[in-house]
Design a protein around this motif. Structure first.
Motif, PDB file in Angstrom:
ATOM      1  N   THR A  35       0.814  -1.203  -0.124  1.00 29.22           N
ATOM      2  CA  THR A  35      -0.112  -0.016  -0.151  1.00 29.22           C
ATOM      3  C   THR A  35       0.990   1.209   0.079  1.00 29.22           C
ATOM      4  O   THR A  35       1.779   1.596   0.744  1.00 29.22           O
ATOM      5  CB  THR A  35      -0.877  -0.004   1.164  1.00 29.22           C
ATOM      6  N   ILE A  36       0.611   2.114  -1.005  1.00 30.02           N
ATOM      7  CA  ILE A  36       1.086   3.499  -0.951  1.00 30.02           C
ATOM      8  C   ILE A  36      -0.015   4.409  -0.517  1.00 30.02           C
ATOM      9  O   ILE A  36      -1.006   4.638  -1.032  1.00 30.02           O
ATOM     10  CB  ILE A  36       1.670   3.947  -2.249  1.00 30.02           C
ATOM     11  N   THR A  37       0.325   5.185   0.526  1.00 28.83           N
ATOM     12  CA  THR A  37      -0.483   6.097   1.308  1.00 28.83           C
ATOM     13  C   THR A  37      -0.096   7.304   0.901  1.00 28.83           C
ATOM     14  O   THR A  37       0.834   7.753   1.276  1.00 28.83           O
ATOM     15  CB  THR A  37      -0.760   5.769   2.678  1.00 28.83           C
ATOM     16  N   ALA A  38      -0.920   8.326  -0.047  1.00 27.09           N
ATOM     17  CA  ALA A  38      -0.460   9.679  -0.460  1.00 27.09           C
ATOM     18  C   ALA A  38      -1.172  10.747   0.199  1.00 27.09           C
ATOM     19  O   ALA A  38      -2.433  10.643   0.231  1.00 27.09           O
ATOM     20  CB  ALA A  38      -0.537   9.832  -1.882  1.00 27.09           C
ATOM     21  N   SER A  39      -0.667  11.507   0.888  1.00 25.40           N
ATOM     22  CA  SER A  39      -1.281  12.556   1.526  1.00 25.40           C
ATOM     23  C   SER A  39      -0.998  13.910   0.567  1.00 25.40           C
ATOM     24  O   SER A  39       0.109  14.215   0.351  1.00 25.40           O
ATOM     25  CB  SER A  39      -0.734  13.121   2.929  1.00 25.40           C
TER      26      SER A  39
ATOM     27  N   THR B 187       1.842   5.972 -12.054  1.00 29.83           N
ATOM     28  CA  THR B 187       2.455   5.501 -13.309  1.00 29.83           C
ATOM     29  C   THR B 187       3.694   4.862 -12.931  1.00 29.83           C
ATOM     30  O   THR B 187       4.512   5.356 -12.042  1.00 29.83           O
ATOM     31  CB  THR B 187       2.747   6.135 -14.527  1.00 29.83           C
ATOM     32  N   THR B 188       3.897   3.436 -13.055  1.00 26.29           N
ATOM     33  CA  THR B 188       5.258   2.676 -12.800  1.00 26.29           C
ATOM     34  C   THR B 188       6.021   2.148 -14.102  1.00 26.29           C
ATOM     35  O   THR B 188       5.343   2.267 -15.011  1.00 26.29           O
ATOM     36  CB  THR B 188       4.965   1.606 -11.754  1.00 26.29           C
ATOM     37  N   PRO B 189       6.992   1.665 -13.995  1.00 19.93           N
ATOM     38  CA  PRO B 189       7.859   1.242 -15.242  1.00 19.93           C
ATOM     39  C   PRO B 189       6.995   0.179 -15.885  1.00 19.93           C
ATOM     40  O   PRO B 189       7.033  -0.069 -16.908  1.00 19.93           O
ATOM     41  CB  PRO B 189       9.094   1.039 -14.530  1.00 19.93           C
TER      42      PRO B 189
ATOM     43  N   ALA C 229       6.397  -5.024  -9.647  1.00 19.39           N
ATOM     44  CA  ALA C 229       7.272  -3.819  -9.429  1.00 19.39           C
ATOM     45  C   ALA C 229       8.573  -4.015  -8.671  1.00 19.39           C
ATOM     46  O   ALA C 229       8.427  -5.367  -7.910  1.00 19.39           O
ATOM     47  CB  ALA C 229       6.737  -2.949  -8.492  1.00 19.39           C
ATOM     48  N   THR C 230       9.571  -3.500  -8.710  1.00 16.15           N
ATOM     49  CA  THR C 230      10.834  -3.712  -8.081  1.00 16.15           C
ATOM     50  C   THR C 230      11.260  -2.401  -7.284  1.00 16.15           C
ATOM     51  O   THR C 230      11.121  -1.522  -7.644  1.00 16.15           O
ATOM     52  CB  THR C 230      11.938  -3.821  -9.376  1.00 16.15           C
TER      53      THR C 230
ATOM     54  N   PHE D 215       8.770   9.801  -6.938  1.00 15.00           N
ATOM     55  CA  PHE D 215       9.343   9.201  -5.854  1.00 15.00           C
ATOM     56  C   PHE D 215       9.727   7.856  -6.266  1.00 15.00           C
ATOM     57  O   PHE D 215       9.236   7.074  -7.021  1.00 15.00           O
ATOM     58  CB  PHE D 215       8.134   9.276  -4.753  1.00 15.00           C
ATOM     59  N   ILE D 216      10.718   7.421  -5.471  1.00 12.25           N
ATOM     60  CA  ILE D 216      11.358   5.984  -5.374  1.00 12.25           C
ATOM     61  C   ILE D 216      10.509   5.203  -4.485  1.00 12.25           C
ATOM     62  O   ILE D 216      10.512   5.391  -3.228  1.00 12.25           O
ATOM     63  CB  ILE D 216      12.814   6.224  -5.226  1.00 12.25           C
ATOM     64  N   TRP D 217      10.120   3.948  -5.067  1.00  9.92           N
ATOM     65  CA  TRP D 217       9.354   3.072  -4.164  1.00  9.92           C
ATOM     66  C   TRP D 217      10.346   1.987  -3.489  1.00  9.92           C
ATOM     67  O   TRP D 217      11.273   1.778  -3.669  1.00  9.92           O
ATOM     68  CB  TRP D 217       8.680   2.010  -5.030  1.00  9.92           C
ATOM     69  N   ASN D 218       9.967   2.047  -1.926  1.00  9.40           N
ATOM     70  CA  ASN D 218      10.952   1.343  -1.155  1.00  9.40           C
ATOM     71  C   ASN D 218      10.882   0.044  -1.093  1.00  9.40           C
ATOM     72  O   ASN D 218      11.436  -0.629  -0.271  1.00  9.40           O
ATOM     73  CB  ASN D 218      10.801   2.036   0.299  1.00  9.40           C
TER      74      ASN D 218
END
Length: 115
Positions: free
Chosen positions: A5-9, A29-31, A58-59, A84-87
């Motif tokens: 889950t990505i939570t964007a504020s 959008t991701t690669p 995703a990586t 942003f870079i996904w962790n």
């Protein structure tokens, strides 16, 4: 399937008043994929959006792009791409919107007087 889950504020510019009516659109959008959703209501601020990422596709370390639009009585009030870079797991992201430039829909001609 490994879902994260990505939570964007999402925050408007300081002192900016959202319109009473309008709509929204947000896209991620991701690669490997892209998705989006919209609403015909103006959100309360901060606007909290939850997005899901498949960890088997995703990586970790990939760059993701989040685009947010808030529309009101005139075309686009707020519009911003945010990368942003996904962790690699669940993640919280703060998005600070900026005012979009007003698009020129008409070209103006200089006034001339006389013949």
């Amino acid at each position: 399937m490994s879902l994260h889950t990505i939570t964007a504020s999402i925050h408007p510019p300081d002192g900016y008043q959202l319109p009473e009516s309008g709509g929204t659109h947000i896209s991620l959008t991701t690669p490997h994929s892209s998705s989006g959703s919209g609403s015909n209501q103006i959100p309360k601020m901060p606007w909290i959006v939850t997005l899901t990422v498949d960890g088997e596709i995703a990586t970790k370390g990939e760059e993701f792009s989040l685009k947010v639009q808030i529309n009101g009585p005139t075309p686009v009030f707020l519009d911003t791409p945010h990368t942003f870079i996904w962790n690699g797991g669940d993640q919280e992201v703060d998005v600070n919107l900026t005012l979009a430039p007003v698009p020129k829909t008409e070209t103006t001609q200089p006034l001339t007087f006389g013949s």
